[in-house]
Design a protein around this motif. Structure first.
Motif, PDB file in Angstrom:
ATOM      1  N   UNK A 203       0.838  -1.198   0.000  1.00 58.94           N
ATOM      2  CA  UNK A 203       0.000   0.000   0.000  1.00 58.94           C
ATOM      3  C   UNK A 203       0.870   1.243   0.000  1.00 58.94           C
ATOM      4  N   UNK A 204       0.283   2.346  -0.447  1.00 56.18           N
ATOM      5  CA  UNK A 204       0.940   3.642  -0.354  1.00 56.18           C
ATOM      6  C   UNK A 204       0.852   4.162   1.070  1.00 56.18           C
ATOM      7  N   UNK A 205       1.890   4.825   1.560  1.00 56.28           N
ATOM      8  CA  UNK A 205       1.779   5.429   2.889  1.00 56.28           C
ATOM      9  C   UNK A 205       0.849   6.630   2.846  1.00 56.28           C
ATOM     10  N   UNK A 206       0.129   6.893   3.917  1.00 48.25           N
ATOM     11  CA  UNK A 206      -0.669   8.122   3.973  1.00 48.25           C
ATOM     12  C   UNK A 206       0.253   9.312   4.227  1.00 48.25           C
ATOM     13  N   UNK A 241       4.875  16.105  -2.120  1.00 52.55           N
ATOM     14  CA  UNK A 241       4.158  14.972  -2.701  1.00 52.55           C
ATOM     15  C   UNK A 241       3.452  14.177  -1.613  1.00 52.55           C
ATOM     16  N   UNK A 242       2.318  13.592  -1.946  1.00 52.85           N
ATOM     17  CA  UNK A 242       1.709  12.604  -1.061  1.00 52.85           C
ATOM     18  C   UNK A 242       2.506  11.304  -1.166  1.00 52.85           C
ATOM     19  N   UNK A 243       2.263  10.392  -0.235  1.00 44.16           N
ATOM     20  CA  UNK A 243       2.912   9.095  -0.322  1.00 44.16           C
ATOM     21  C   UNK A 243       2.587   8.381  -1.618  1.00 44.16           C
ATOM     22  N   UNK A 246       4.616   9.990  -4.461  1.00 48.73           N
ATOM     23  CA  UNK A 246       6.035   9.643  -4.414  1.00 48.73           C
ATOM     24  C   UNK A 246       6.278   8.232  -4.943  1.00 48.73           C
ATOM     25  N   UNK A 247       5.471   7.274  -4.528  1.00 47.61           N
ATOM     26  CA  UNK A 247       5.669   5.911  -5.011  1.00 47.61           C
ATOM     27  C   UNK A 247       5.363   5.802  -6.504  1.00 47.61           C
ATOM     28  N   UNK A 248       4.456   6.631  -6.999  1.00 49.59           N
ATOM     29  CA  UNK A 248       4.201   6.641  -8.443  1.00 49.59           C
ATOM     30  C   UNK A 248       5.424   7.144  -9.199  1.00 49.59           C
ATOM     31  N   UNK A 261      -3.657   1.028  -3.516  1.00 46.41           N
ATOM     32  CA  UNK A 261      -4.447   1.618  -2.436  1.00 46.41           C
ATOM     33  C   UNK A 261      -3.522   2.222  -1.388  1.00 46.41           C
ATOM     34  N   UNK A 262      -4.096   3.113  -0.577  1.00 42.65           N
ATOM     35  CA  UNK A 262      -3.343   3.841   0.439  1.00 42.65           C
ATOM     36  C   UNK A 262      -3.740   3.354   1.826  1.00 42.65           C
TER      37      UNK A 262
END
Length: 339
Positions: A203-206, A241-243, A246-248, A261-262
């Motif tokens: 998952x993406x970090x919040x 950036x949101x988490x 950043x992962x994107x 999903x986050x």
């Protein structure tokens, strides 16, 4: 175009933390203007500094004699050295290294008549918000209740430097964000880049974070060294950036698909309590600590307007830094996405 003076005529610059990630990028630039004297644990040259001429001062940040030898006759001090950890058991060590040693170094620099002291701090010493809000240097420190040893010790280090400024030291503080670039193993090998590549992040970090290419931050450090005002701090940011964002970015560079999903905030808080309980029992020693989990849902978003106005700093996208880290990592090993 002005040419640097001959090496023998250049003033001395004493650097701590020279063998670290930022030092790798900053030292070649400093060597264009200064003779370098570097605090090192061993006189043996570090591989990443093989092409940079410097005089070694054996010792560490807890060695008062080494610090005194380093600042003696130096015109400039650049303080990069710090302990970075989110393990609760390292809190006392971080206060010794990040805060007490910084106070000792700043005092030694003032007594030695150093012309300029550049303290490399962090956005971790400023503040956070629970919502996506952009902060600047005037934000009041509020990490205390989270009990984050790194943040608290870096905040204490800034207070120590400013105390020496009040006694006459010409010191400037810079606050870089999370940086990416060649040589940063913490965010590449066995960490974020390879974790995204191998699909090990479910998952993406919040939350959100300010992130930057280390090369652009180094430009800001050099500008602060030359033009920063004594007693002032400057955020040398990149982009907020949101988490998920950043992962994107990371996934686009390494050539894979980011998580879909986050992680919800409530699950992050529950995981924090579970990990903290295991830490108290002494049964956990992994990279995902209770301190990191407490930090994850927060927003560390910042504006670099002050550095833009006074230093000419220009925030840039972080993608170039991620790409540089990945290029170096990929040439050292054969990575491919897991099936």
């Amino acid at each position: 175009m002005a040419h640097p003076p001959p090496a023998a005529d250049r003033p001395w610059c004493f650097v701590t933390g020279a063998t670290g990630f930022v030092g790798r990028h900053l030292l070649p630039r400093l060597a264009e203007q200064y003779r370098l004297r570097c605090l090192v644990r061993t006189p043996k040259p570090a591989p990443q500094l093989a092409r940079v001429p410097f005089a070694a001062v054996p010792g560490d940040l807890g060695d008062a004699a080494a610090l005194a030898a380093g600042v003696r006759g130096a015109e400039v001090v650049v303080h990069l050295g710090a302990l970075v950890s989110y393990q609760p058991r390292d809190r006392a060590a971080m206060f010794r290294i990040n805060a007490e040693a910084t106070a000792a170094l700043a005092s030694a620099a003032r007594l030695a008549g150093v012309r300029r002291f550049l303290h490399v701090s962090s956005i971790a010493a400023i503040a956070y918000r629970d919502r996506p809000e952009v902060l600047d240097e005037t934000a009041s420190y509020n990490f205390g209740p989270l009990r984050l040893g790194y943040h608290d010790s870096k905040h204490a280090a800034e207070r120590a430097v400013l105390a020496e400024v009040a006694r006459g030291l010409d010191a400037v503080i810079v606050n870089p964000p999370s940086m990416y670039g060649a040589g940063d193993r913490r965010k590449s090998d066995g960490s974020l880049l390879t974790a995204v590549l191998e699909g090990r992040l479910p998952a993406n970090p919040p939350g959100g974070l300010n992130v930057a290419d280390v090369a652009h931050v180094v430009d800001g450090m050099l500008a602060a060294l030359q033009r920063g005002r004594a007693g002032e701090r400057y955020i040398l940011g990149g982009e907020n950036l949101t988490g998920r964002e950043l992962l994107a970015r990371v996934a686009a560079v390494v050539g894979t698909t980011p998580p879909r999903w986050t992680l919800p905030g409530w699950l992050c808080r529950a995981a924090t309590r579970w990990v903290a309980l295991h830490e108290r029992w002494g049964r956990r020693d992994g990279p995902l600590t209770s301190e990191l989990l407490r930090l994850t849902p927060r927003y560390l978003w910042f504006c670099s307007g002050k550095a833009e106005r006074e230093l000419g700093h220009r925030p840039q996208p972080v993608t170039s830094g991620i790409a540089a880290a990945w290029q170096e990592l990929a040439t050292a090993a054969d990575f491919s996405p897991s099936a």
